[in-house]
Scaffold this motif. Sequence first.
Motif, PDB file in Angstrom:
ATOM      1  N   ARG A  54      33.019 -10.512   8.683  1.00  0.00           N
ATOM      2  CA  ARG A  54      33.364 -11.843   9.204  1.00  0.00           C
ATOM      3  C   ARG A  54      33.505 -11.759  10.710  1.00  0.00           C
ATOM      4  O   ARG A  54      34.009 -10.782  11.249  1.00  0.00           O
ATOM      5  CB  ARG A  54      34.685 -12.323   8.616  1.00  0.00           C
ATOM      6  CG  ARG A  54      34.653 -12.457   7.130  1.00  0.00           C
ATOM      7  CD  ARG A  54      35.992 -12.844   6.595  1.00  0.00           C
ATOM      8  NE  ARG A  54      36.002 -12.640   5.153  1.00  0.00           N
ATOM      9  CZ  ARG A  54      36.940 -13.089   4.377  1.00  0.00           C
ATOM     10  NH1 ARG A  54      37.952 -13.747   4.869  1.00  0.00           N
ATOM     11  NH2 ARG A  54      36.875 -12.866   3.082  1.00  0.00           N
ATOM     12  N   VAL A  55      33.063 -12.811  11.359  1.00  0.00           N
ATOM     13  CA  VAL A  55      33.192 -12.880  12.809  1.00  0.00           C
ATOM     14  C   VAL A  55      33.660 -14.294  13.187  1.00  0.00           C
ATOM     15  O   VAL A  55      33.311 -15.276  12.528  1.00  0.00           O
ATOM     16  CB  VAL A  55      31.859 -12.517  13.522  1.00  0.00           C
ATOM     17  CG1 VAL A  55      30.764 -13.499  13.178  1.00  0.00           C
ATOM     18  CG2 VAL A  55      32.052 -12.426  15.025  1.00  0.00           C
ATOM     19  N   MET A  56      34.482 -14.354  14.227  1.00  0.00           N
ATOM     20  CA  MET A  56      34.953 -15.634  14.744  1.00  0.00           C
ATOM     21  C   MET A  56      35.177 -15.495  16.244  1.00  0.00           C
ATOM     22  O   MET A  56      35.713 -14.481  16.699  1.00  0.00           O
ATOM     23  CB  MET A  56      36.264 -16.039  14.079  1.00  0.00           C
ATOM     24  CG  MET A  56      36.780 -17.384  14.580  1.00  0.00           C
ATOM     25  SD  MET A  56      38.341 -17.854  13.850  1.00  0.00           S
ATOM     26  CE  MET A  56      39.467 -16.989  14.922  1.00  0.00           C
ATOM     27  N   TRP A  57      34.718 -16.473  16.991  1.00  0.00           N
ATOM     28  CA  TRP A  57      34.987 -16.488  18.420  1.00  0.00           C
ATOM     29  C   TRP A  57      35.036 -17.926  18.899  1.00  0.00           C
ATOM     30  O   TRP A  57      34.535 -18.838  18.247  1.00  0.00           O
ATOM     31  CB  TRP A  57      33.952 -15.674  19.204  1.00  0.00           C
ATOM     32  CG  TRP A  57      32.583 -16.289  19.303  1.00  0.00           C
ATOM     33  CD1 TRP A  57      32.086 -17.063  20.317  1.00  0.00           C
ATOM     34  CD2 TRP A  57      31.527 -16.185  18.340  1.00  0.00           C
ATOM     35  NE1 TRP A  57      30.808 -17.433  20.044  1.00  0.00           N
ATOM     36  CE2 TRP A  57      30.432 -16.916  18.836  1.00  0.00           C
ATOM     37  CE3 TRP A  57      31.391 -15.560  17.101  1.00  0.00           C
ATOM     38  CZ2 TRP A  57      29.237 -17.033  18.145  1.00  0.00           C
ATOM     39  CZ3 TRP A  57      30.203 -15.676  16.421  1.00  0.00           C
ATOM     40  CH2 TRP A  57      29.147 -16.398  16.944  1.00  0.00           C
ATOM     41  N   ALA A  58      35.674 -18.130  20.026  1.00  0.00           N
ATOM     42  CA  ALA A  58      35.810 -19.465  20.608  1.00  0.00           C
ATOM     43  C   ALA A  58      35.230 -19.452  22.011  1.00  0.00           C
ATOM     44  O   ALA A  58      35.364 -18.467  22.741  1.00  0.00           O
ATOM     45  CB  ALA A  58      37.276 -19.872  20.651  1.00  0.00           C
ATOM     46  N   GLN A  59      34.575 -20.539  22.356  1.00  0.00           N
ATOM     47  CA  GLN A  59      34.039 -20.696  23.710  1.00  0.00           C
ATOM     48  C   GLN A  59      34.529 -22.020  24.271  1.00  0.00           C
ATOM     49  O   GLN A  59      34.582 -23.030  23.564  1.00  0.00           O
ATOM     50  CB  GLN A  59      32.524 -20.652  23.709  1.00  0.00           C
ATOM     51  CG  GLN A  59      31.984 -19.266  23.422  1.00  0.00           C
ATOM     52  CD  GLN A  59      30.470 -19.186  23.601  1.00  0.00           C
ATOM     53  OE1 GLN A  59      29.757 -20.143  23.362  1.00  0.00           O
ATOM     54  NE2 GLN A  59      29.999 -18.020  24.009  1.00  0.00           N
ATOM     55  N   THR A  65      36.872 -26.863  23.314  1.00  0.00           N
ATOM     56  CA  THR A  65      36.747 -25.522  22.766  1.00  0.00           C
ATOM     57  C   THR A  65      35.966 -25.601  21.465  1.00  0.00           C
ATOM     58  O   THR A  65      36.284 -26.404  20.595  1.00  0.00           O
ATOM     59  CB  THR A  65      38.124 -24.897  22.495  1.00  0.00           C
ATOM     60  OG1 THR A  65      38.869 -24.848  23.710  1.00  0.00           O
ATOM     61  CG2 THR A  65      37.993 -23.495  21.920  1.00  0.00           C
ATOM     62  N   VAL A  66      34.934 -24.771  21.351  1.00  0.00           N
ATOM     63  CA  VAL A  66      34.149 -24.710  20.124  1.00  0.00           C
ATOM     64  C   VAL A  66      34.398 -23.353  19.472  1.00  0.00           C
ATOM     65  O   VAL A  66      34.296 -22.314  20.124  1.00  0.00           O
ATOM     66  CB  VAL A  66      32.641 -24.902  20.417  1.00  0.00           C
ATOM     67  CG1 VAL A  66      31.829 -24.774  19.137  1.00  0.00           C
ATOM     68  CG2 VAL A  66      32.395 -26.248  21.100  1.00  0.00           C
ATOM     69  N   VAL A  67      34.755 -23.382  18.174  1.00  0.00           N
ATOM     70  CA  VAL A  67      35.011 -22.162  17.418  1.00  0.00           C
ATOM     71  C   VAL A  67      33.798 -21.895  16.538  1.00  0.00           C
ATOM     72  O   VAL A  67      33.352 -22.759  15.786  1.00  0.00           O
ATOM     73  CB  VAL A  67      36.284 -22.293  16.558  1.00  0.00           C
ATOM     74  CG1 VAL A  67      36.492 -21.041  15.717  1.00  0.00           C
ATOM     75  CG2 VAL A  67      37.494 -22.553  17.438  1.00  0.00           C
TER      76      VAL A  67
END
Length: 112
Positions: A54-59, A65-67
């Motif tokens: 699993r991977v998750m990041w926010a920009q 903010t988009v996750v």
Amino acid sequence: MGGSFSKDSDINIYMNLNKQFYIAGEYVEGEIYLDARSDRPYNSLWIHIIGDERVMWAQQYGKNTVVYTNSYDSYRGETLVCNFGSQINKGNYVIPFRFQLPAMMTGSFFIS
């Protein structure tokens, strides 16, 4: 140990691992506790292994903010723990197990 893994009301199955975390190439060791309240028509006990990545990041885009998230199964395997023959007889069982994780499994990490 957590709850039982069985969908059969006459069997309770619990697993106890020797460690909480394992890495690629290590041996996973522990015991399975099986309580059969009556003779049951099962002939073997298997452990099914699923490696879920699993991977998750926010920009940040200005004030927004988009996750982003994604996941997939990176590994599937199974290990025979015990062969009971034609059935599991009524009783309590403690079944030790040991199997090696693949050396090329993806590790885990966290960056904040």
